[in-house]
Design a protein around this motif. Structure first.
Motif, PDB file in Angstrom:
ATOM      1  N   MET A 154      37.726  33.050  48.364  1.00 18.25           N
ATOM      2  CA  MET A 154      37.646  31.615  48.113  1.00 18.25           C
ATOM      3  C   MET A 154      37.790  31.320  46.626  1.00 18.25           C
ATOM      4  SD  MET A 154      37.241  28.751  49.778  1.00 18.25           S
ATOM      5  CE  MET A 154      36.400  29.172  51.298  1.00 18.25           C
ATOM      6  N   TYR A 155      38.789  30.503  46.278  1.00 19.48           N
ATOM      7  CA  TYR A 155      39.018  30.036  44.910  1.00 19.48           C
ATOM      8  C   TYR A 155      39.109  31.188  43.903  1.00 19.48           C
ATOM      9  CZ  TYR A 155      37.448  25.739  47.144  1.00 19.48           C
ATOM     10  OH  TYR A 155      37.300  24.679  48.007  1.00 19.48           O
ATOM     11  N   TRP A 156      39.955  32.179  44.231  1.00 27.26           N
ATOM     12  CA  TRP A 156      40.093  33.320  43.312  1.00 27.26           C
ATOM     13  C   TRP A 156      41.529  33.803  43.227  1.00 27.26           C
ATOM     14  CZ3 TRP A 156      39.530  39.090  43.129  1.00 27.26           C
ATOM     15  CH2 TRP A 156      39.090  39.523  41.873  1.00 27.26           C
ATOM     16  N   LEU A 157      42.488  32.908  43.361  1.00 30.69           N
ATOM     17  CA  LEU A 157      43.891  33.287  43.252  1.00 30.69           C
ATOM     18  C   LEU A 157      44.227  33.707  41.819  1.00 30.69           C
ATOM     19  CD1 LEU A 157      46.803  33.544  44.172  1.00 30.69           C
ATOM     20  CD2 LEU A 157      47.069  31.066  43.864  1.00 30.69           C
ATOM     21  N   GLY A 158      43.881  32.872  40.843  1.00 29.28           N
ATOM     22  CA  GLY A 158      44.179  33.201  39.452  1.00 29.28           C
ATOM     23  C   GLY A 158      43.455  34.445  38.986  1.00 29.28           C
ATOM     24  N   GLY A 159      42.192  34.577  39.381  1.00 25.10           N
ATOM     25  CA  GLY A 159      41.423  35.765  39.000  1.00 25.10           C
ATOM     26  C   GLY A 159      41.980  37.027  39.619  1.00 25.10           C
ATOM     27  N   CYS A 160      42.387  36.941  40.878  1.00 22.59           N
ATOM     28  CA  CYS A 160      42.974  38.086  41.571  1.00 22.59           C
ATOM     29  C   CYS A 160      44.268  38.525  40.891  1.00 22.59           C
ATOM     30  CB  CYS A 160      43.229  37.719  43.033  1.00 22.59           C
ATOM     31  SG  CYS A 160      43.626  39.119  44.099  1.00 22.59           S
ATOM     32  N   LEU A 161      45.083  37.572  40.510  1.00 22.62           N
ATOM     33  CA  LEU A 161      46.314  37.890  39.792  1.00 22.62           C
ATOM     34  C   LEU A 161      46.009  38.479  38.414  1.00 22.62           C
ATOM     35  CD1 LEU A 161      48.562  34.794  40.642  1.00 22.62           C
ATOM     36  CD2 LEU A 161      48.907  37.152  41.375  1.00 22.62           C
ATOM     37  N   GLY A 166      41.347  29.747  34.602  1.00 19.94           N
ATOM     38  CA  GLY A 166      40.945  28.346  34.638  1.00 19.94           C
ATOM     39  C   GLY A 166      41.453  27.625  35.871  1.00 19.94           C
ATOM     40  N   TYR A 167      42.580  28.087  36.430  1.00 16.69           N
ATOM     41  CA  TYR A 167      43.138  27.475  37.640  1.00 16.69           C
ATOM     42  C   TYR A 167      42.144  27.548  38.794  1.00 16.69           C
ATOM     43  CZ  TYR A 167      46.031  27.091  41.849  1.00 16.69           C
ATOM     44  OH  TYR A 167      46.533  26.739  43.086  1.00 16.69           O
ATOM     45  N   ASP A 168      41.443  28.682  38.938  1.00 16.10           N
ATOM     46  CA  ASP A 168      40.482  28.830  40.044  1.00 16.10           C
ATOM     47  C   ASP A 168      39.362  27.798  39.956  1.00 16.10           C
ATOM     48  OD1 ASP A 168      41.929  31.010  40.971  1.00 16.10           O
ATOM     49  OD2 ASP A 168      40.741  32.438  39.814  1.00 16.10           O
TER      50      ASP A 168
END
Length: 493
Positions: free
Chosen positions: A102-109, A167-169
């Protein structure tokens, strides 16, 4: 080599640097738990490393070990990093869509894109090159190659704005989860209150036992100690009391990191984050372009954003050292070179050799301090909620970073070698291999803390913390395994 090395010798040589690295990290872990290496101290040391010590390391290694004939090797490093970034980004997207955090696309990348490509591989190589495989001179040149890798990563992460992925997340969660209310700070607040009270009582006792007749000093102590409020965070209390008192409190945790770095409350439509000269982030006003020049304004803003970030000490050091190393007669002013000859100083050394001596002496502190800070940071990581849903994405990211990427990287490098790209430069091939098998960059912790608000429920730091907690034990197996394969099979030692 005239005689091949035994498998046992290579395995021992590959494992030996791990002990040094993990002992230093463990020492930092203990110092962090004891509040001797506090969040504030770690931040100050990080600033010193990035702004002063690491630029010295870049200068001394590049000037001493690279020359204009190494242009091809530098090009290979840049190409390999771009490939590693592209493949890591694709793998990170795959982990995200499979794990659905949940809400971790930018962090995952970010985790997939940004490895710890500075102090960790340098520490590994410096120990490895004193063994039976590489000479010390090869090891020094390998460190210079790692510095180039690090500079390229800084270019991608800060100059090209990849730090904004994190910051996107937070932005997405703010838009789609307006019901967030309370972060589980109750335990932290209780600890801070009790810690604050104990510090106040101890320091008030110190004040009572203060026997000096100097009324001015007495008033200064009263002004420092008595206004403390029980609900102040440990950072604010720590700024007003002695470090000895702070060490008697509970160990600082991830919330203290967030309290130290977070500027989320000040980020808005009219304010955005940009890298500072020391690769931290600062807030600046957003200048809106006229509607008719929207795309032109964005391109212009991106251009000046990238150019402006070359003011950082690391960037300046890299450019300066590359210029010196590529011009033979300029390089001869600093170090001895077979490409040019200039009159030496009275001591028989190049006229500006004292500058290289200075930078080399300072640079020796870079790796130990970096690993100590890493250990202290790992000591503060914690996970508030642990479930399979939370755990699966960090597990997949670990498999990507420490298993899949090394296999892909080894295959790519083997292909380059078949076409003669490495020109029998074994240390370049070795460095180019091990950089594919590194854990997350430590800077991701501070970037996540920067964007994380102090209020609300945010899972991004939990996901990130799990990746570090899982990766570092796995690294102790995967890196020596990859090293052994590279030395015995790829390089045929």
């Amino acid at each position: 080599m005239s005689e091949s090395l035994s498998l046992g010798t290579i395995i021992y040589t590959a494992v030996k640097p791990i002990f040094k690295i993990y002992l230093i990290i463990a020492s930092g872990f203990i110092l962090g738990n004891k509040n001797m290496l506090t969040v504030e101290t770690s931040r100050n040391l990080s600033d010193i490393i990035i702004s002063f010590i690491f630029p010295c390391l870049v200068f001394t290694k590049v000037v001493s070990n690279l020359q204009n004939s190494d242009i091809k090797q530098i090009g290979i490093i840049c190409l390999l990093y771009i490939l590693m970034t592209l493949i890591g980004g694709i793998g990170g997207l795959g982990c995200y869509f499979l794990g659905k955090p949940m809400y971790w696309l930018g962090g995952c990348l970010s985790v997939a894109l940004m490895p710890n490509i500075s102090d960790l591989p340098i520490a590994y190589l410096q120990t490895f090159s004193t063994g039976a495989v590489f000479t010390e001179a090869q090891g020094e040149k390998g460190v210079a190659y790692i510095c180039i890798f690090t500079a390229v990563q800084i270019l991608f992460q800060f100059n090209l704005g990849l730090f904004k992925l994190i910051g996107y997340d937070i932005d997405q969660q703010k838009k789609h989860d307006p019901t967030k209310k309370i972060l589980n700070h109750s335990e932290k607040d209780v600890n801070n209150i009790s810690c604050s009270k104990s510090i106040q009582e101890e320091d008030l006792n110190d004040v009572d036992s203060y026997t000096s007749g100097d009324e001015e000093n007495q008033n200064q102590i009263d002004n420092i100690v008595r206004p403390l409020v029980p609900t102040a965070s440990i950072q604010r209390v720590a700024s007003k009391v002695s470090n000895l008192s702070l060490r008697k409190c509970r160990s600082q945790n991830v919330h203290d990191i967030i309290n130290e770095y977070s500027q989320a409350a000040d980020i808005g439509d009219d304010v955005h984050a940009v890298p500072a000269v020391n690769t931290e982030l600062v807030l600046v006003p957003t200048h809106m372009e006229p509607a008719g020049n929207k795309w032109k304004g964005k391109i212009k803003s991106l251009f000046w954003f990238s150019v402006d970030n070359w003011r950082r000490p690391v960037s300046i050091s890299l450019v300066l050292s590359m210029v010196v190393s590529m011009i033979p007669w300029v390089k001869a002013l600093f170090v001895s070179t077979n490409q040019a000859h200039l009159p030496n100083a009275p001591d028989g050394l190049p006229p500006l050799s004292f500058i290289v001596d200075f930078t080399e002496y300072v640079a020796q502190a870079c790796v130990p301090l970096g690993l100590l800070i890493l250990g202290a940071t790992l000591a503060r990581l914690e996970v508030s909620q642990l479930s399979w849903k939370v755990l699966r994405t960090p597990l997949m990211i670990t498999g990507l970073r420490l298993v899949i990427l090394p296999i892909i990287g080894t295959a790519i490098i083997a292909g380059f070698a078949r076409y003669g790209w490495f020109d029998d430069d074994d240390i370049l091939r070795f460095v180019s291999t091990i950089v594919w098998c590194l854990p997350n960059a430590t800077s991701l912790i501070y970037l996540t803390a920067f964007y994380t608000p102090l209020e609300g429920s945010w899972s991004q730091m939990d996901q990130l913390a799990l990746t570090y907690i899982i990766q570092y034990p796995v690294l102790s197996i995967s890196l020596p395994f990859l090293t052994t394969y590279c030395i015995k099979v790829s390089l045929d030692y």
